[in-house]
Design a protein around this motif. Sequence first.
Motif, PDB file in Angstrom:
ATOM      1  N   GLY A  36       9.771   7.305  -1.472  1.00  0.00           N
ATOM      2  CA  GLY A  36       9.161   6.429  -0.480  1.00  0.00           C
ATOM      3  C   GLY A  36       9.991   6.340   0.788  1.00  0.00           C
ATOM      4  N   ALA A  37      11.317   6.351   0.646  1.00  0.00           N
ATOM      5  CA  ALA A  37      12.193   6.307   1.822  1.00  0.00           C
ATOM      6  C   ALA A  37      12.035   7.557   2.664  1.00  0.00           C
ATOM      7  N   VAL A  38      11.930   8.702   2.005  1.00  0.00           N
ATOM      8  CA  VAL A  38      11.742   9.949   2.753  1.00  0.00           C
ATOM      9  C   VAL A  38      10.392   9.930   3.458  1.00  0.00           C
ATOM     10  N   GLY A  39       9.347   9.532   2.725  1.00  0.00           N
ATOM     11  CA  GLY A  39       8.029   9.451   3.350  1.00  0.00           C
ATOM     12  C   GLY A  39       7.994   8.442   4.482  1.00  0.00           C
ATOM     13  N   GLY A  40       8.621   7.291   4.259  1.00  0.00           N
ATOM     14  CA  GLY A  40       8.667   6.270   5.297  1.00  0.00           C
ATOM     15  C   GLY A  40       9.485   6.689   6.499  1.00  0.00           C
ATOM     16  N   HIS A  41      10.535   7.467   6.257  1.00  0.00           N
ATOM     17  CA  HIS A  41      11.376   7.956   7.350  1.00  0.00           C
ATOM     18  C   HIS A  41      10.572   8.837   8.299  1.00  0.00           C
ATOM     19  N   LEU A  42       9.644   9.592   7.742  1.00  0.00           N
ATOM     20  CA  LEU A  42       8.848  10.480   8.580  1.00  0.00           C
ATOM     21  C   LEU A  42       7.951   9.719   9.536  1.00  0.00           C
ATOM     22  N   VAL A  43       7.591   8.492   9.197  1.00  0.00           N
ATOM     23  CA  VAL A  43       6.755   7.682  10.087  1.00  0.00           C
ATOM     24  C   VAL A  43       7.532   6.487  10.645  1.00  0.00           C
ATOM     25  N   LYS A  44       8.860   6.586  10.631  1.00  0.00           N
ATOM     26  CA  LYS A  44       9.767   5.579  11.213  1.00  0.00           C
ATOM     27  C   LYS A  44       9.742   4.241  10.483  1.00  0.00           C
ATOM     28  N   HIS A  45       9.481   4.260   9.177  1.00  0.00           N
ATOM     29  CA  HIS A  45       9.495   3.052   8.363  1.00  0.00           C
ATOM     30  C   HIS A  45      10.177   3.337   7.029  1.00  0.00           C
ATOM     31  N   GLY A  46      11.427   3.788   7.087  1.00  0.00           N
ATOM     32  CA  GLY A  46      12.152   4.200   5.891  1.00  0.00           C
ATOM     33  C   GLY A  46      12.361   3.076   4.889  1.00  0.00           C
ATOM     34  N   VAL A  47      12.751   1.900   5.367  1.00  0.00           N
ATOM     35  CA  VAL A  47      13.014   0.776   4.464  1.00  0.00           C
ATOM     36  C   VAL A  47      11.718   0.308   3.812  1.00  0.00           C
ATOM     37  N   LEU A  48      10.664   0.224   4.588  1.00  0.00           N
ATOM     38  CA  LEU A  48       9.373  -0.183   4.038  1.00  0.00           C
ATOM     39  C   LEU A  48       8.890   0.827   3.001  1.00  0.00           C
ATOM     40  N   GLY A  49       9.086   2.110   3.267  1.00  0.00           N
ATOM     41  CA  GLY A  49       8.716   3.148   2.306  1.00  0.00           C
ATOM     42  C   GLY A  49       9.534   3.052   1.033  1.00  0.00           C
ATOM     43  N   ALA A  50      10.830   2.764   1.158  1.00  0.00           N
ATOM     44  CA  ALA A  50      11.694   2.636  -0.016  1.00  0.00           C
ATOM     45  C   ALA A  50      11.277   1.444  -0.867  1.00  0.00           C
ATOM     46  N   VAL A  51      10.956   0.333  -0.239  1.00  0.00           N
ATOM     47  CA  VAL A  51      10.523  -0.855  -0.985  1.00  0.00           C
ATOM     48  C   VAL A  51       9.195  -0.575  -1.685  1.00  0.00           C
ATOM     49  N   GLY A  52       8.267   0.026  -0.970  1.00  0.00           N
ATOM     50  CA  GLY A  52       6.972   0.357  -1.569  1.00  0.00           C
ATOM     51  C   GLY A  52       7.120   1.347  -2.710  1.00  0.00           C
ATOM     52  N   GLY A  53       7.979   2.344  -2.541  1.00  0.00           N
ATOM     53  CA  GLY A  53       8.218   3.311  -3.608  1.00  0.00           C
ATOM     54  C   GLY A  53       8.865   2.671  -4.819  1.00  0.00           C
ATOM     55  N   CYS A  54       9.796   1.766  -4.594  1.00  0.00           N
ATOM     56  CA  CYS A  54      10.465   1.068  -5.688  1.00  0.00           C
ATOM     57  C   CYS A  54       9.471   0.227  -6.481  1.00  0.00           C
ATOM     58  N   VAL A  55       8.617  -0.501  -5.799  1.00  0.00           N
ATOM     59  CA  VAL A  55       7.613  -1.329  -6.467  1.00  0.00           C
ATOM     60  C   VAL A  55       6.646  -0.446  -7.258  1.00  0.00           C
ATOM     61  N   THR A  56       6.233   0.664  -6.669  1.00  0.00           N
ATOM     62  CA  THR A  56       5.339   1.586  -7.366  1.00  0.00           C
ATOM     63  C   THR A  56       6.001   2.154  -8.608  1.00  0.00           C
ATOM     64  N   GLY A  57       7.259   2.537  -8.509  1.00  0.00           N
ATOM     65  CA  GLY A  57       7.980   3.079  -9.653  1.00  0.00           C
ATOM     66  C   GLY A  57       8.129   2.076 -10.781  1.00  0.00           C
ATOM     67  N   MET A  58       8.443   0.830 -10.429  1.00  0.00           N
ATOM     68  CA  MET A  58       8.567  -0.201 -11.466  1.00  0.00           C
ATOM     69  C   MET A  58       7.223  -0.453 -12.147  1.00  0.00           C
ATOM     70  N   TYR A  59       6.140  -0.459 -11.376  1.00  0.00           N
ATOM     71  CA  TYR A  59       4.818  -0.673 -11.941  1.00  0.00           C
ATOM     72  C   TYR A  59       4.422   0.467 -12.870  1.00  0.00           C
ATOM     73  N   ARG A  60       4.666   1.717 -12.444  1.00  0.00           N
ATOM     74  CA  ARG A  60       4.314   2.882 -13.283  1.00  0.00           C
ATOM     75  C   ARG A  60       5.093   2.861 -14.599  1.00  0.00           C
ATOM     76  N   ARG A  61       6.379   2.543 -14.535  1.00  0.00           N
ATOM     77  CA  ARG A  61       7.176   2.494 -15.757  1.00  0.00           C
ATOM     78  C   ARG A  61       6.707   1.359 -16.665  1.00  0.00           C
ATOM     79  N   HIS A  62       6.350   0.214 -16.073  1.00  0.00           N
ATOM     80  CA  HIS A  62       5.840  -0.910 -16.862  1.00  0.00           C
ATOM     81  C   HIS A  62       4.560  -0.512 -17.588  1.00  0.00           C
ATOM     82  N   GLU A  63       3.628   0.137 -16.899  1.00  0.00           N
ATOM     83  CA  GLU A  63       2.378   0.570 -17.510  1.00  0.00           C
ATOM     84  C   GLU A  63       2.634   1.589 -18.615  1.00  0.00           C
ATOM     85  N   TYR A  64       3.576   2.499 -18.404  1.00  0.00           N
ATOM     86  CA  TYR A  64       3.905   3.504 -19.413  1.00  0.00           C
ATOM     87  C   TYR A  64       4.446   2.836 -20.680  1.00  0.00           C
ATOM     88  N   ARG A  65       5.366   1.905 -20.510  1.00  0.00           N
ATOM     89  CA  ARG A  65       5.947   1.229 -21.673  1.00  0.00           C
ATOM     90  C   ARG A  65       4.925   0.363 -22.394  1.00  0.00           C
TER      91      ARG A  65
END
Length: 125
Positions: free
Chosen positions: A35-64
């Motif tokens: 998410g940070a890399v994707g966000g960096h490309l559109v000048k929103h690296g921190v927002l992308g990292a936060v969104g990616g982190c939330v998505t990752g936690m949600y995916r792992r929660h659903e898997y478990r």
Amino acid sequence: MRQFTLLAATAVVALTTGTVAQAEPGGCIKYGAAGAVGGHLVKHGVLGAVGGCVTGMYRRHEYRKEAKQKAALYDQEHPGAKGTYQEKATAYDVEHSTQPGKMTSGTPAPTAGTPPAAGQQDTHF
């Protein structure tokens, strides 16, 4: 040269005897980095990292959560089975031929004596 070989052998042993790799979705670090890399490309690296982190936690929660459901089903079929919920979920997948991440298989197993569906031919070469 001898020290380099010893160092390389030690590194290989250390890497191969580490913890067992989990077959889980990435989680906060992996998705956050993407998410940070994707966000960096559109000048929103921190927002992308936060969104990616939330998505990752949600995916792992659903898997478990799904793995625990499969383990409960496995326990119903095999009372007194030993092992972690991850091992039981894997055993359930193996017995029921489901794909990881899906509770049921996509196509039903064909029964003996039924003709193949239209477009499917029983050709042997």
